[in-house]
Motif scaffolding. Structure first.
Motif, mmCIF file in Angstrom:
data_model
loop_
_atom_site.group_PDB
_atom_site.id
_atom_site.type_symbol
_atom_site.label_atom_id
_atom_site.label_comp_id
_atom_site.label_asym_id
_atom_site.label_seq_id
_atom_site.Cartn_x
_atom_site.Cartn_y
_atom_site.Cartn_z
ATOM 1 N N MET A 128 0.830 -1.213 0.000
ATOM 2 C CA MET A 128 0.000 0.000 0.000
ATOM 3 C C MET A 128 0.862 1.261 0.000
ATOM 4 O O MET A 128 0.548 2.242 -0.685
ATOM 5 C CB MET A 128 -0.925 0.005 1.218
ATOM 6 C CG MET A 128 -2.040 -1.017 1.147
ATOM 7 S SD MET A 128 -3.081 -0.972 2.626
ATOM 8 C CE MET A 128 -3.974 0.581 2.368
ATOM 9 N N LYS A 164 2.107 1.999 -3.401
ATOM 10 C CA LYS A 164 1.046 2.438 -4.304
ATOM 11 C C LYS A 164 0.549 3.858 -3.979
ATOM 12 O O LYS A 164 -0.217 4.446 -4.755
ATOM 13 C CB LYS A 164 -0.122 1.452 -4.228
ATOM 14 C CG LYS A 164 -1.023 1.458 -5.458
ATOM 15 C CD LYS A 164 -2.024 0.315 -5.389
ATOM 16 C CE LYS A 164 -2.924 0.266 -6.619
ATOM 17 N NZ LYS A 164 -2.171 -0.085 -7.842
ATOM 18 N N THR A 165 0.978 4.403 -2.836
ATOM 19 C CA THR A 165 0.500 5.723 -2.425
ATOM 20 C C THR A 165 1.258 6.816 -3.178
ATOM 21 O O THR A 165 2.371 7.200 -2.808
ATOM 22 C CB THR A 165 0.660 5.917 -0.903
ATOM 23 O OG1 THR A 165 0.014 4.841 -0.221
ATOM 24 C CG2 THR A 165 0.042 7.232 -0.455
ATOM 25 N N THR A 174 -7.956 7.509 -1.411
ATOM 26 C CA THR A 174 -7.798 6.576 -0.292
ATOM 27 C C THR A 174 -8.680 5.340 -0.499
ATOM 28 O O THR A 174 -8.330 4.247 -0.056
ATOM 29 C CB THR A 174 -8.119 7.257 1.043
ATOM 30 O OG1 THR A 174 -9.415 7.860 0.985
ATOM 31 C CG2 THR A 174 -7.091 8.333 1.354
ATOM 32 N N LEU A 179 -6.769 2.938 -2.725
ATOM 33 C CA LEU A 179 -5.752 2.257 -1.925
ATOM 34 C C LEU A 179 -6.367 1.131 -1.103
ATOM 35 O O LEU A 179 -5.825 0.025 -1.019
ATOM 36 C CB LEU A 179 -5.069 3.251 -0.988
ATOM 37 C CG LEU A 179 -3.910 4.079 -1.520
ATOM 38 C CD1 LEU A 179 -3.462 5.089 -0.470
ATOM 39 C CD2 LEU A 179 -2.741 3.190 -1.927
ATOM 40 N N ILE A 203 -6.880 4.645 6.740
ATOM 41 C CA ILE A 203 -5.971 5.547 6.029
ATOM 42 C C ILE A 203 -6.246 6.967 6.494
ATOM 43 O O ILE A 203 -7.326 7.512 6.253
ATOM 44 C CB ILE A 203 -6.144 5.434 4.503
ATOM 45 C CG1 ILE A 203 -5.976 3.973 4.049
ATOM 46 C CG2 ILE A 203 -5.142 6.332 3.786
ATOM 47 C CD1 ILE A 203 -6.283 3.743 2.579
ATOM 48 N N ILE A 218 -4.954 11.818 -2.695
ATOM 49 C CA ILE A 218 -3.644 12.043 -2.088
ATOM 50 C C ILE A 218 -2.879 13.098 -2.896
ATOM 51 O O ILE A 218 -2.832 13.040 -4.124
ATOM 52 C CB ILE A 218 -2.833 10.731 -2.035
ATOM 53 C CG1 ILE A 218 -3.565 9.680 -1.176
ATOM 54 C CG2 ILE A 218 -1.419 10.982 -1.518
ATOM 55 C CD1 ILE A 218 -3.703 10.037 0.277
ATOM 56 N N VAL A 239 0.678 10.805 5.349
ATOM 57 C CA VAL A 239 -0.296 9.705 5.278
ATOM 58 C C VAL A 239 0.052 8.639 6.304
ATOM 59 O O VAL A 239 1.223 8.286 6.478
ATOM 60 C CB VAL A 239 -0.319 9.086 3.860
ATOM 61 C CG1 VAL A 239 -1.254 7.877 3.816
ATOM 62 C CG2 VAL A 239 -0.762 10.128 2.831
ATOM 63 N N ILE A 263 -0.974 4.707 7.116
ATOM 64 C CA ILE A 263 -1.655 3.485 6.695
ATOM 65 C C ILE A 263 -1.569 2.481 7.837
ATOM 66 O O ILE A 263 -0.478 2.137 8.290
ATOM 67 C CB ILE A 263 -1.020 2.917 5.410
ATOM 68 C CG1 ILE A 263 -1.373 3.817 4.218
ATOM 69 C CG2 ILE A 263 -1.485 1.488 5.155
ATOM 70 C CD1 ILE A 263 -0.727 3.407 2.928
ATOM 71 N N VAL A 318 4.309 11.834 1.383
ATOM 72 C CA VAL A 318 4.189 11.479 -0.033
ATOM 73 C C VAL A 318 5.041 12.425 -0.869
ATOM 74 O O VAL A 318 4.814 13.640 -0.875
ATOM 75 C CB VAL A 318 2.725 11.539 -0.496
ATOM 76 C CG1 VAL A 318 2.622 11.197 -1.982
ATOM 77 C CG2 VAL A 318 1.865 10.593 0.333
#
Length: 247
Positions: A26, A29-30, A36, A39, A68, A84, A90, A92, A111
């Motif tokens: 995850m 992939k962010t 969200t 995700l 998230i 995002i 962030v 997770i 991010v």
């Protein structure tokens, strides 16, 4: 849970590996532009692929496979339409079970390119985790963990969230001990026992020391928009030292 048998250890490690893998996938992939919800849907596919059950959805009917949280949201953020952005902080948080064994893990990260203060905040959360981990000893005082977390936060110019804590885990998502504080409490004299399974999760804050629950009934956030970073792993207390199963 007190892990006693080889089956316990293997079951916990299998669950921990799956939950840790979902967390890491995850994070990869962010990227800016993803929602969200997208995700979380990805996480749902991974839970199915690994034959595991989402902790928040399975145990509490949470509206998502994972939690998230973005920016001033601290924990239990509901996946949705939020997009995002570059520089977002962030968190997770992934928990779940396989064959009746539970594991819980989480990570905060920036991010792309973001405020250096937020990067330092995330780095301090990792330092606080590592400092607290040194106190995971059979017979050690539980409150020594929180003391190390608090000291690390203050040494780096931050503080801690006092009304969010770590907890026991293993055969359920939340078990005894019901709290691992982020600060020292002289009254909290419980000792760590061999085989104890703990979700250890320091919450390091840029200012606020408490969170409140939003009207959605789930999301925790800070009143003054302070940012908070969390690192969480599931840890087994053993005579040979702490065993992290969600690394």
């Amino acid at each position: 849970m007190i892990a006693k048998t080889e089956a316990d250890f293997q079951g916990l490690k299998e669950a921990g590996k799956i939950i840790g893998t979902i967390r890491d996938e995850m994070v990869k992939k962010t990227k800016p532009g993803i929602t969200t919800k997208e995700l979380d849907d990805f996480a749902g596919e991974l839970f199915e692929q690994y034959g595991a059950i989402s902790g928040p959805k399975g145990e509490y009917d949470f509206p998502g496979f994972t939690c998230i949280s973005v920016n001033d949201e601290v924990a239990h953020g509901i996946p949705g339409k939020r997009v995002i952005q570059e520089g977002d902080l962030v968190n997770i948080d992934v928990s779940g079970s396989k064959n009746g064994y539970f594991a819980d893990t989480g990570i905060s990260f920036v991010v792309g390119e973001g405020d250096p203060i937020l990067t330092k905040l995330c780095e301090t959360a990792k330092k606080a985790f590592e400092a607290g981990l040194t106190k995971f000893k059979v017979g050690g005082k539980k409150n020594a963990i929180g003391k190390m977390v608090y000291q690390t936060a203050r040494q780096n110019g931050f503080t801690v969230i006092m009304n969010l804590t770590g907890h026991g885990v293993g055969r359920a998502l939340h078990e005894e001990p019901d709290h691992i504080l982020n600060y020292y409490d002289s009254w909290d004299k419980e000792l760590l026992r061999e085989g104890m399974v703990i979700a250890f999760e320091p919450f390091i804050s840029t200012g606020a020391q408490e969170v409140y629950q939003k009207n959605d009934g789930w999301t925790y956030a800070t009143e003054d928009k302070s940012f908070v970073a969390q690192i969480e792993h599931t840890v087994i207390v053993t005579k040979e030292g702490p065993v992290i199963i969600t690394q």
